[in-house]
Design a protein around this motif. Structure first.
Motif, PDB file in Angstrom:
ATOM      1  N   MET A   1       6.720 160.315  47.152  1.00 51.74           N
ATOM      2  CA  MET A   1       7.532 159.297  47.778  1.00 51.74           C
ATOM      3  C   MET A   1       8.582 160.001  48.638  1.00 51.74           C
ATOM      4  O   MET A   1       9.221 160.949  48.200  1.00 51.74           O
ATOM      5  N   ILE A   2       8.736 159.514  49.855  1.00 53.29           N
ATOM      6  CA  ILE A   2       9.689 160.090  50.790  1.00 53.29           C
ATOM      7  C   ILE A   2      10.823 159.100  51.023  1.00 53.29           C
ATOM      8  O   ILE A   2      10.581 157.924  51.270  1.00 53.29           O
ATOM      9  N   GLU A   3      12.050 159.601  50.918  1.00 55.88           N
ATOM     10  CA  GLU A   3      13.225 158.820  51.272  1.00 55.88           C
ATOM     11  C   GLU A   3      13.994 159.597  52.337  1.00 55.88           C
ATOM     12  O   GLU A   3      14.248 160.793  52.172  1.00 55.88           O
ATOM     13  N   VAL A   4      14.360 158.913  53.414  1.00 54.07           N
ATOM     14  CA  VAL A   4      15.094 159.533  54.502  1.00 54.07           C
ATOM     15  C   VAL A   4      16.471 158.888  54.567  1.00 54.07           C
ATOM     16  O   VAL A   4      16.588 157.670  54.652  1.00 54.07           O
ATOM     17  N   ILE A   5      17.507 159.713  54.513  1.00 49.76           N
ATOM     18  CA  ILE A   5      18.876 159.232  54.637  1.00 49.76           C
ATOM     19  C   ILE A   5      19.466 159.948  55.843  1.00 49.76           C
ATOM     20  O   ILE A   5      19.430 161.187  55.912  1.00 49.76           O
ATOM     21  N   TYR A   6      19.964 159.202  56.810  1.00 56.72           N
ATOM     22  CA  TYR A   6      20.513 159.843  58.001  1.00 56.72           C
ATOM     23  C   TYR A   6      21.794 159.150  58.442  1.00 56.72           C
ATOM     24  O   TYR A   6      22.057 158.008  58.107  1.00 56.72           O
ATOM     25  N   LEU A   7      22.606 159.911  59.172  1.00 58.57           N
ATOM     26  CA  LEU A   7      23.908 159.430  59.623  1.00 58.57           C
ATOM     27  C   LEU A   7      23.899 159.292  61.137  1.00 58.57           C
ATOM     28  O   LEU A   7      23.769 160.264  61.854  1.00 58.57           O
ATOM     29  N   ASP A   8      24.036 158.082  61.618  1.00 58.60           N
ATOM     30  CA  ASP A   8      24.203 157.844  63.059  1.00 58.60           C
ATOM     31  C   ASP A   8      25.481 157.028  63.268  1.00 58.60           C
ATOM     32  O   ASP A   8      25.509 156.063  64.005  1.00 58.60           O
ATOM     33  N   GLY A   9      26.528 157.425  62.586  1.00 62.11           N
ATOM     34  CA  GLY A   9      27.767 156.657  62.558  1.00 62.11           C
ATOM     35  C   GLY A   9      27.887 155.924  61.233  1.00 62.11           C
ATOM     36  O   GLY A   9      28.959 155.788  60.675  1.00 62.11           O
ATOM     37  N   ASN A  10      26.781 155.431  60.739  1.00 65.33           N
ATOM     38  CA  ASN A  10      26.689 154.797  59.428  1.00 65.33           C
ATOM     39  C   ASN A  10      25.559 155.456  58.659  1.00 65.33           C
ATOM     40  O   ASN A  10      24.719 156.134  59.237  1.00 65.33           O
ATOM     41  N   VAL A  11      25.529 155.220  57.368  1.00 71.11           N
ATOM     42  CA  VAL A  11      24.443 155.749  56.544  1.00 71.11           C
ATOM     43  C   VAL A  11      23.259 154.812  56.677  1.00 71.11           C
ATOM     44  O   VAL A  11      23.378 153.605  56.475  1.00 71.11           O
ATOM     45  N   LYS A  12      22.111 155.354  57.048  1.00 73.39           N
ATOM     46  CA  LYS A  12      20.882 154.568  57.180  1.00 73.39           C
ATOM     47  C   LYS A  12      19.816 155.185  56.298  1.00 73.39           C
ATOM     48  O   LYS A  12      19.839 156.378  56.031  1.00 73.39           O
ATOM     49  N   THR A  13      18.862 154.372  55.876  1.00 74.88           N
ATOM     50  CA  THR A  13      17.761 154.873  55.062  1.00 74.88           C
ATOM     51  C   THR A  13      16.432 154.419  55.651  1.00 74.88           C
ATOM     52  O   THR A  13      16.357 153.401  56.339  1.00 74.88           O
ATOM     53  N   ALA A  14      15.411 155.193  55.355  1.00 77.27           N
ATOM     54  CA  ALA A  14      14.058 154.875  55.809  1.00 77.27           C
ATOM     55  C   ALA A  14      13.084 155.508  54.824  1.00 77.27           C
ATOM     56  O   ALA A  14      13.473 156.312  53.969  1.00 77.27           O
ATOM     57  N   SER A  15      11.819 155.159  54.943  1.00 81.54           N
ATOM     58  CA  SER A  15      10.813 155.717  54.038  1.00 81.54           C
ATOM     59  C   SER A  15       9.736 156.498  54.785  1.00 81.54           C
ATOM     60  O   SER A  15       8.658 156.719  54.259  1.00 81.54           O
ATOM     61  N   SER A  16      10.058 156.939  56.010  1.00 76.09           N
ATOM     62  CA  SER A  16       9.093 157.699  56.794  1.00 76.09           C
ATOM     63  C   SER A  16       9.812 158.836  57.509  1.00 76.09           C
ATOM     64  O   SER A  16      10.912 158.643  58.038  1.00 76.09           O
ATOM     65  N   ILE A  17       9.188 160.001  57.552  1.00 78.08           N
ATOM     66  CA  ILE A  17       9.798 161.132  58.246  1.00 78.08           C
ATOM     67  C   ILE A  17       9.829 160.931  59.758  1.00 78.08           C
ATOM     68  O   ILE A  17      10.508 161.662  60.458  1.00 78.08           O
ATOM     69  N   SER A  18       9.149 159.915  60.246  1.00 77.14           N
ATOM     70  CA  SER A  18       9.181 159.657  61.684  1.00 77.14           C
ATOM     71  C   SER A  18      10.580 159.255  62.152  1.00 77.14           C
ATOM     72  O   SER A  18      10.864 159.271  63.342  1.00 77.14           O
ATOM     73  N   TYR A  19      11.485 158.910  61.208  1.00 78.47           N
ATOM     74  CA  TYR A  19      12.851 158.562  61.563  1.00 78.47           C
ATOM     75  C   TYR A  19      13.725 159.792  61.799  1.00 78.47           C
ATOM     76  O   TYR A  19      14.880 159.660  62.168  1.00 78.47           O
ATOM     77  N   PHE A  20      13.184 160.985  61.559  1.00 77.56           N
ATOM     78  CA  PHE A  20      13.990 162.186  61.757  1.00 77.56           C
ATOM     79  C   PHE A  20      14.343 162.342  63.225  1.00 77.56           C
ATOM     80  O   PHE A  20      13.501 162.245  64.107  1.00 77.56           O
ATOM     81  N   ASN A  21      15.619 162.566  63.492  1.00 83.57           N
ATOM     82  CA  ASN A  21      16.125 162.831  64.835  1.00 83.57           C
ATOM     83  C   ASN A  21      17.106 163.978  64.692  1.00 83.57           C
ATOM     84  O   ASN A  21      18.085 163.870  63.955  1.00 83.57           O
ATOM     85  N   ASN A  22      16.867 165.070  65.386  1.00 83.18           N
ATOM     86  CA  ASN A  22      17.680 166.267  65.253  1.00 83.18           C
ATOM     87  C   ASN A  22      19.145 166.046  65.643  1.00 83.18           C
ATOM     88  O   ASN A  22      19.994 166.868  65.355  1.00 83.18           O
ATOM     89  N   LYS A  23      19.455 164.924  66.276  1.00 84.84           N
ATOM     90  CA  LYS A  23      20.842 164.631  66.672  1.00 84.84           C
ATOM     91  C   LYS A  23      21.677 164.171  65.485  1.00 84.84           C
ATOM     92  O   LYS A  23      22.900 164.223  65.531  1.00 84.84           O
ATOM     93  N   PHE A  24      21.041 163.676  64.436  1.00 81.39           N
ATOM     94  CA  PHE A  24      21.749 163.134  63.285  1.00 81.39           C
ATOM     95  C   PHE A  24      21.565 164.039  62.073  1.00 81.39           C
ATOM     96  O   PHE A  24      20.507 164.630  61.889  1.00 81.39           O
ATOM     97  N   LYS A  25      22.589 164.105  61.235  1.00 75.22           N
ATOM     98  CA  LYS A  25      22.437 164.794  59.965  1.00 75.22           C
ATOM     99  C   LYS A  25      21.473 163.971  59.116  1.00 75.22           C
ATOM    100  O   LYS A  25      21.635 162.766  58.981  1.00 75.22           O
TER     101      LYS A  25
END
Length: 120
Positions: A1-25
């Motif tokens: 199971m993959i969980e993606v947590i990223y910061l684009d000003g707010n904390v966001k979550t997703a379940s696919s690595i396709s949401y990875f963007n090198n601009k965001f932590k």
């Protein structure tokens, strides 16, 4: 199971690595990874085979390795029932990858603490 947590000003979550963007932590937490998930992550992050191999082999001794632009950290976490779980971290400037066989309640606590995530 993959969980993606990223910061684009707010904390966001997703379940696919396709949401990875090198601009965001980004933190990608993988529980009980399949060979296909490991392959996709290896390709997306251009990880060396040796970095992914240490995260897919159970019983690896605790250690820290520097592989190219990445740091690989392997250690054991204590579960709620006092058993041990191997945890592998691969990190670089804007991302953290974590791999473990079982769900870790300590990680769930961090994932649900938006304040701590924003401060990281």
């Amino acid at each position: 199971m993959i969980e993606v947590i990223y910061l684009d000003g707010n904390v966001k979550t997703a379940s696919s690595i396709s949401y990875f963007n090198n601009k965001f932590k980004t933190w990608i937490d993988v529980t009980n990874p399949t060979k296909d998930e490991l392959r996709k992550i290896k390709e997306l992050f251009s990880l060396p085979k040796s970095a992914v191999d240490c995260c897919s082999i159970s019983g690896t001794r605790p250690r820290v390795d520097h592989v190219g632009d990445y740091t690989v950290l392997i250690f054991y976490s204590i579960n709620d029932d006092f058993s041990l779980s191997e945890v592998c971290f691969i990190f670089s400037k804007n991302f953290l990858l974590t791999f473990h066989k079982n769900k870790l309640s300590s990680f769930d606590g961090i994932k649900n603490d938006n304040y701590r995530l924003k401060e990281s």
